[in-house]
Design an enzyme around this catalytic site. Structure first.
Site, PDB file in Angstrom:
ATOM      1  N   GLY A 217       0.444  -1.428  -0.022  1.00  0.00           N
ATOM      2  CA  GLY A 217       0.266  -0.023  -0.165  1.00  0.00           C
ATOM      3  C   GLY A 217       0.610   1.154   0.299  1.00  0.00           C
ATOM      4  O   GLY A 217       1.669   1.106  -1.096  1.00  0.00           O
ATOM      5  N   SER A 218       0.565   2.454   0.891  1.00  0.00           N
ATOM      6  CA  SER A 218       1.177   3.817   0.358  1.00  0.00           C
ATOM      7  C   SER A 218       2.234   3.232   1.778  1.00  0.00           C
ATOM      8  O   SER A 218       3.089   4.642   1.042  1.00  0.00           O
ATOM      9  CB  SER A 218       0.232   4.871   1.482  1.00  0.00           C
ATOM     10  OG  SER A 218      -0.876   4.696   0.458  1.00  0.00           O
ATOM     11  N   THR A 219       2.587   3.010   1.948  1.00  0.00           N
ATOM     12  CA  THR A 219       4.293   2.569   3.108  1.00  0.00           C
ATOM     13  C   THR A 219       5.235   2.438   1.415  1.00  0.00           C
ATOM     14  O   THR A 219       5.915   2.787   1.352  1.00  0.00           O
ATOM     15  CB  THR A 219       4.021   1.502   3.337  1.00  0.00           C
ATOM     16  OG1 THR A 219       4.495   0.056   3.018  1.00  0.00           O
ATOM     17  CG2 THR A 219       3.155   1.389   4.702  1.00  0.00           C
ATOM     18  N   LYS A 221       4.587   4.306  -1.285  1.00  0.00           N
ATOM     19  CA  LYS A 221       5.182   5.536  -1.505  1.00  0.00           C
ATOM     20  C   LYS A 221       6.957   6.527  -1.085  1.00  0.00           C
ATOM     21  O   LYS A 221       6.924   6.921  -2.061  1.00  0.00           O
ATOM     22  CB  LYS A 221       3.838   6.222  -0.958  1.00  0.00           C
ATOM     23  CG  LYS A 221       3.193   5.754  -1.347  1.00  0.00           C
ATOM     24  CD  LYS A 221       1.733   7.320  -1.248  1.00  0.00           C
ATOM     25  CE  LYS A 221       0.895   6.731  -1.915  1.00  0.00           C
ATOM     26  NZ  LYS A 221      -0.621   6.692  -1.559  1.00  0.00           N
TER      27      LYS A 221
END
Length: 488
Positions: A217-219, A221
């Site tokens: 997920g957004s980790t 990024k």
């Protein structure tokens, strides 16, 4: 001698020669293979004929032991202290069902059969001392492990904590867990406990911290930000990007959905703070698949030989996907998959100014008399990004905690950087999403002694990044506080 007797003599001679060849073949060529076969009970009996050495955590605390067994030709069986808490570290050693993880990988040291203990065994023959196993001294810290274990509660998930400066693993937790003592023997009760555990649907035997991969997920990024900075897609983290709203995935009319507001033309810094999917998807496309792969691999992705010494599953960044898949992967979805250890490694590299140290959990091996026979020396694994770019991402991660979705990881008077994440789960995201949080904390002396990754599987998470901040961030905070307050 007549002809029939010569033939019989020759035949008998050939039989004796064949017997000698066979005997020598078994004794010198096949000896090791035969001695290690599961069917050879004498080897198993010898393995449990003496007390096994111990697995030790920081502070000298043994988390294993041995006790005599009644009514069995296996004299000793393994015991465990706080077995469910330490099972992801120790694995198990069972008289009936074999061994795993450190118990298996360091078996020769623990049983005293390692060649490096030959001198100790020889001296024991003259002094009358019983054969004893050596010890495995780990990097794990009991206070940090307990903080991770307790704060995760009854949730399904995992925690990995690393010292970024050395790569030493400080905590490794997986839940739900199991008690290795329950089936350490070979009785009917041990067999029953094993069958119940093996057949359970909640995968208690799986070490989720090392051997389960999840969409990050957004980790992820922070990896995309590193690639964008390293390859020149972004030079100023506070300058507006040219991200449109809506942003359509390359070659499609599928819009990238944002759960945050203000993402149009948002700077990299602001996009990290509120977790704009569109900005990072666009940057992933601008960097390009091959350079994204290059950066991800420097962090450890696509490496199936990360040994701690327990081997971790390979985390994946797809090398063959198209442009739309790469844009989705840049926000930690599509085919991207990571272990909690991998995301702790990503965080550790950023926190350590761009230097990734090889993760490890065995500090040293000692003889029964505690003489050190092998000591681990920290090793640099790679340089995924420059110190300057690592410090820019640190600034962004601090802002996430101070002003963004990671506020529940705040620690008073401590600099904490983090990133929340919610990863889709199931076809068309039908199942509850995974809640992630990665973070690091700086000590009072300016050093960074801990980087943490937390994933929670069975959460009541809403489908936005606040779930990672709400559920996983408090777990990471508890781990960081334990490290910072510890005198170890």
């Amino acid at each position: 001698m007549n002809k029939p007797l010569r033939r019989i003599s020759l035949f008998c001679g050939l039989l004796v020669l064949a017997l000698l060849i066979r005997t020598n073949w078994l004794q010198y060529v096949q000896a090791e293979e035969l001695s290690s076969r599961k069917e050879n009970r004498r080897v198993q009996i010898a393995q449990y004929a003496t007390q096994r050495g111990n697995i030790i955590v920081k502070g000298g605390q043994s988390i294993t032991g041995s006790v005599e067994t009644d009514g069995s030709d296996y004299k000793y069986k393994r015991t465990y202290v706080d077995g469910p808490m330490w099972a992801p570290v120790t694995g198990y050693a069972s008289q009936a069902f074999g061994s795993t993880q450190l118990e298996s990988l360091e078996d020769k040291i623990l049983t005293g059969n390692d060649d490096r203990l030959f001198f100790d065994r020889t001296i024991g023959m003259f002094t009358g001392e019983k054969k004893a196993g050596g010890n495995v001294v780990t990097t794990l810290r009991p206070d940090v492990q307990k903080a991770a274990f307790d704060s995760l509660g009854d949730k399904t998930g995992a925690v990995a904590a690393i010292d970024p400066r050395t790569g030493a693993i400080l905590a490794l937790v997986s839940k739900p867990s199991y008690d290795p003592s329950a089936f350490a023997g070979n009785s009917k009760n041990d067999e029953k406990a094993w069958i119940e555990l093996k057949d359970s649907e909640d995968k208690k035997l799986v070490n989720r911290a090392l051997r389960e991969t999840y969409p990050p997920g957004s980790t992820f990024k922070v990896v995309t930000a590193a690639a964008a900075l390293e390859h020149g897609a972004v030079t100023d983290i506070n300058a507006p990007t040219d991200t449109p709203e809506p942003y359509f995935l390359p070659g499609t009319r599928t819009p990238m959905v944002n759960h945050a507001k203000g993402c149009e033309k948002a700077s990299l810094n602001e996009a990290m703070r509120v977790s704009c999917n569109s900005v990072f998807a666009m940057l992933g496309d601008k960097v390009g698949r091959d350079k994204m792969v290059e950066t991800a691999q420097k962090f450890g992705f696509n490496n199936d030989k990360i040994d701690t010494p327990v081997r971790a599953f390979a985390s994946i960044y797809d090398k063959t996907m198209g442009k739309d898949g790469n844009a989705q992967s840049a926000i930690g979805q599509f085919n991207t998959a990571a272990t909690p250890l991998q995301m702790a490694m990503v965080t550790a590299a950023i926190a350590n100014d761009g230097k990734l140290m090889k993760p490890y959990m065995v500090d040293q091996l000692t003889a029964p008399n505690l003489d050190v026979i092998e000591k681990h020396e920290p090793q640099e694994m790679s340089r995924p990004l420059s110190a300057a770019n690592a410090q820019k991402i640190q600034q962004m991660m601090v802002k996430v905690v101070e002003e963004g979705t990671g506020e529940k990881a705040k620690i008073k008077n401590v600099t904490v950087g983090g990133k929340t994440g919610t990863a889709q789960h199931g076809e068309k995201n039908a199942k509850r999403p995974y809640a992630w949080f990665i973070s690091y904390a700086k000590a009072a002396d300016g050093t960074t002694p801990v980087a943490v990754a937390v994933v929670i599987e069975d959460s009541e998470a809403s489908r936005d990044d606040i779930s990672g901040g709400g559920l996983a961030a408090p777990v990471a905070k508890a781990v960081m506080q334990a490290v910072l307050s510890s005198k170890s």
